[in-house]
Design a protein around this motif. Structure first.
Motif, short mmCIF file in Angstrom:
data_model
loop_
_atom_site.label_atom_id
_atom_site.label_comp_id
_atom_site.label_asym_id
_atom_site.label_seq_id
_atom_site.Cartn_x
_atom_site.Cartn_y
_atom_site.Cartn_z
N GLU A 1 -6.05 12.46 6.22
CA GLU A 1 -7.43 13.11 6.03
C GLU A 1 -7.72 13.96 7.24
OE1 GLU A 1 -10.49 10.31 4.37
OE2 GLU A 1 -11.77 11.93 4.87
N GLY B 1 -8.45 16.73 1.47
CA GLY B 1 -7.92 15.11 1.69
C GLY B 1 -6.36 15.29 1.64
N GLN C 1 -5.78 11.49 -2.24
CA GLN C 1 -7.24 11.32 -2.46
C GLN C 1 -7.36 12.69 -3.58
OE1 GLN C 1 -8.24 12.12 1.84
NE2 GLN C 1 -9.38 10.23 1.61
N ASP D 1 -6.49 11.19 -6.84
CA ASP D 1 -7.82 10.54 -7.31
C ASP D 1 -8.69 11.37 -7.91
OD1 ASP D 1 -6.26 8.23 -6.18
OD2 ASP D 1 -7.59 8.34 -4.51
N GLN D 2 -9.17 12.56 -7.34
CA GLN D 2 -10.26 13.40 -8.11
C GLN D 2 -9.74 13.87 -9.20
OE1 GLN D 2 -13.56 14.41 -6.75
NE2 GLN D 2 -13.07 12.55 -5.56
#
Lengths: 445, 445
Positions: free
Chosen positions: B277, B363, B367, B370-371
């Motif tokens: 990140e 990210g 990440q 995930d979005q």
């Protein structure tokens, strides 16, 4: 090369220029919508060091698709796909000024010129037919009106190509300055046909202006060519006609401040090639036997603008009157040919099947080279628009057998002179008309 | 695959979607007019099994070229050049219905569909800006008028694609019958905006109809999408907005006899990817530091249709009033974002620099996956329009790191399902409306 040498363009048309080509065993009609067919043709032409390939176009389904393999790909789209598999050969697309907007046309040719690294050319047509008019919701505009629009169209398109000066892009990442906006210009063009603000949203084409090509042989067409065109595709049947057309066109250039070698005259020629004359004649006969007379008469009726469908095939061409707004020059060429050689309707159809009025030359590579040489050295041509009867075989025969003969005679290049179409045609790269400090045009980019 | 899976489109834009991308060391601004750059992008996207690549377009030089690498190639021309170096990936070009003629547009997309073997898609836009109108000699047409013209335009274009029935070409060389002219149809379309006789002079596209894509989010735009579009590119900042838009659009389909899965909703997402990140945030900051505030404020002024150039950078966005005929949906998105997060003008400019109103997600690959997964499984998306901040590196990072993560989760294909764009998007191939014996549409060709 400092000596005058030939320029050769390969006119690509479906599976061949002969109207019966699609029925010949050497052709594959399924190829007419297959990009690989055209890629192969472009590669063959490049193997022969030809200057360019060229795609004709119309904005309607012409002719009778019942009896011919019609329905082709849009030229600009297709040429972009050919650009990526070739390195040297010029790519000339036909686009109409009557049913387009200058902004689109300027942008598409600028894009093709960027994509090909400076190999784009535009064959400018004004779309004479009623069928085309009816695909754009209008009645057919008059001949003079089409050419008046075309002249203003050219003015706008060349201004758009010039709207980014050559040095406009600075690309200074440190200061965050990408372009010198003082060198990117609006046109604010206001004319009888167009109002265009500009600038173009594509940077200046590598050639400055993609090559301008034209094919009209009417009075308006010749004057337009003398003003704008850098290469002219023309149909002339006899050496004398060729010489007259050549001299006529060149004599018009000085009115526009242009020199003789600012415009190349390229008559069409459809070579039917055999390793012996007998073999060439046999191929010619094979193609003739595949002609469907009904189709040929329809095509002839379209060329003349006169319905000949009821006329007996084995009688002479009847007296016909030229329609008010047709293809005037082609009408004269065809009726002159019929009268000069006292042809029956069937014979005339046969003569036109090979090249729609362009000259068909049948023989050995040496005989075809002789014809090319004669016209080239007798003031009738700066080069030729090669229209093979069957594709790809007819183009491969020309490249593999006629081109070497022309090279041996010192008439044709053995390597490309430059990287751009203009360089190979020996034409200057125009400076932007917006350059603050007027520069001389130069051949090199 | 029978389970519902993601569809991913790579939105290609110059050297990246971030407005400062051209200043970033990973970008080469000279590539914006270089076909090899776009060929590389298309190959990267195909390596990742993405459904398609997409090129936006406008018909004027937008934005300030002093501070951004603008001036790009015309999409249809460029996509033809990408078709020849790829085999599977869809090729979606933006073309306006306001400044074009249906015959040209039908023909060019039919040609691209033939050249690519069924991979063409058309992003339909109506060209809202004054700058575009002024390149075509007119004043900007009203929003409703543009959409009325667009609807008739679509009717004509799809009729032209249908004008050759699928079995029209017979190719019978022995009898000399190329096509069954009873299966090639004139349209004789007469409407408020167009009169078009037809038929098209290019045979039916391999997909029947190239894929129809749309991006307008106004009321007119959504209704147009529900009637015609098969994929919609949209800008939504929050999950809730995404869900509302998704539900709204899908609910409109039944009015036109269409089902939910006849239209895919693909929100834009600009992924700023790092292996950690921290690394992703560092890249985000690098890009932010390259922003030229003056340029960003100009862009924001263009989006809002309100001149903000005199406004202090570190004060909140002032109260602004929506102009009568601007991009209504984007105005609301931007002003909502500024109010919701209480952003200063400088902060707002920074937020918009990444995706011009599209969502920026920063990210690790996990990440970002995930979005994507959250929106996909929560009724906000059928897939995504991927807008890498810097190209080609941002697309390569997505393909090499995010795509495998999506594949591991079973959300994305590991091999192409079909040969055409429609097949990969899971959409039916439409039959010609002129078929005498009405056939059911089928997914396979």
């Amino acid at each position: 090369m400092t000596e005058r040498t030939l320029h050769l363009n390969a006119f690509l048309m479906g599976v061949g220029h002969h109207e019966a080509a699609w029925r010949h065993p050497r052709a594959d009609p399924a190829a007419i919508a297959d990009v690989r067919h055209y890629q192969e043709l472009a590669r063959i032409a490049e193997r022969g060091r030809l200057d360019s390939v060229f795609l004709a176009d119309g904005l309607a389904l012409w002719g009778n698709v019942r009896h011919n393999a019609l329905g082709v790909l849009e030229p600009l789209t297709l040429l972009a796909a050919l650009a990526t598999v070739t390195e040297h050969i010029g790519l000339i697309a036909t686009v109409s000024t009557t049913y387009n907007e200058p902004f689109h046309v300027a942008r598409k040719f600028a894009s093709l010129d960027h994509i090909s690294g400076g190999r784009a050319g535009w064959n400018i047509v004004t779309s004479a037919s009623e069928a085309e008019a009816h695909n754009f919701g209008v009645e057919r505009p008059a001949h003079g009106d089409r050419y008046a629009r075309a002249a203003e169209f050219l003015e706008v398109v060349t201004k758009l190509w010039d709207s980014w000066e050559d040095g406009a892009i600075l690309n200074e990442r440190d200061t965050g300055t990408y372009a010198d906006t003082g060198r990117i210009h609006t046109l604010d063009h206001v004319g009888a046909h167009f109002r265009v603000r500009g600038p173009l949203n594509t940077s200046r084409p590598p050639q400055g202006h993609p090559l301008l090509v034209q094919a009209g042989s009417s009075e308006d067409g010749k004057e337009f060519a003398a003003r704008f065109a850098e290469a002219v595709f023309t149909a002339q049947q006899t050496l004398q006609e060729g010489q007259e057309f050549y001299a006529d066109l060149k004599s018009r250039l000085s009115r526009y401040g242009r020199r003789d070698d600012d415009l190349l005259v390229l008559p069409g020629i459809s070579p039917i090639i055999g390793s012996t004359e007998r073999e060439a004649r046999a191929l010619e006969r094979e193609l003739e036997e595949l002609i469907i007379p009904e189709y040929g008469v329809q095509q002839l009726s379209n060329i003349l603008g006169v319905d000949l469908s009821g006329h007996p095939l084995d009688a002479p061409l009847p007296e016909v009157t030229q329609p008010a707004d047709g293809q005037q020059s082609r009408f004269k060429l065809v009726t002159d040919l019929a009268r000069r050689e006292r042809l029956t309707l069937r014979q005339l159809v046969g003569r036109l099947a090979g090249g729609r009025g362009h000259r068909v030359v049948t023989g050995t590579p040496e005989q075809i080279a002789d014809q090319i040489q004669e016209w080239f050295t007798s003031g009738a041509a700066d080069g030729f628009n090669i229209m093979p009867p069957v594709l790809p075989s007819g183009l491969a025969d020309f490249v593999d057998h006629v081109v070497p003969e022309l090279q041996v005679r010192g008439l044709f290049r053995t390597e490309y002179e430059g990287r751009t179409l203009r360089q190979n045609y020996g034409l200057a790269r125009p400076a932007s008309r917006f350059e603050q400090f007027k520069q001389k045009v130069s051949v090199a980019s």
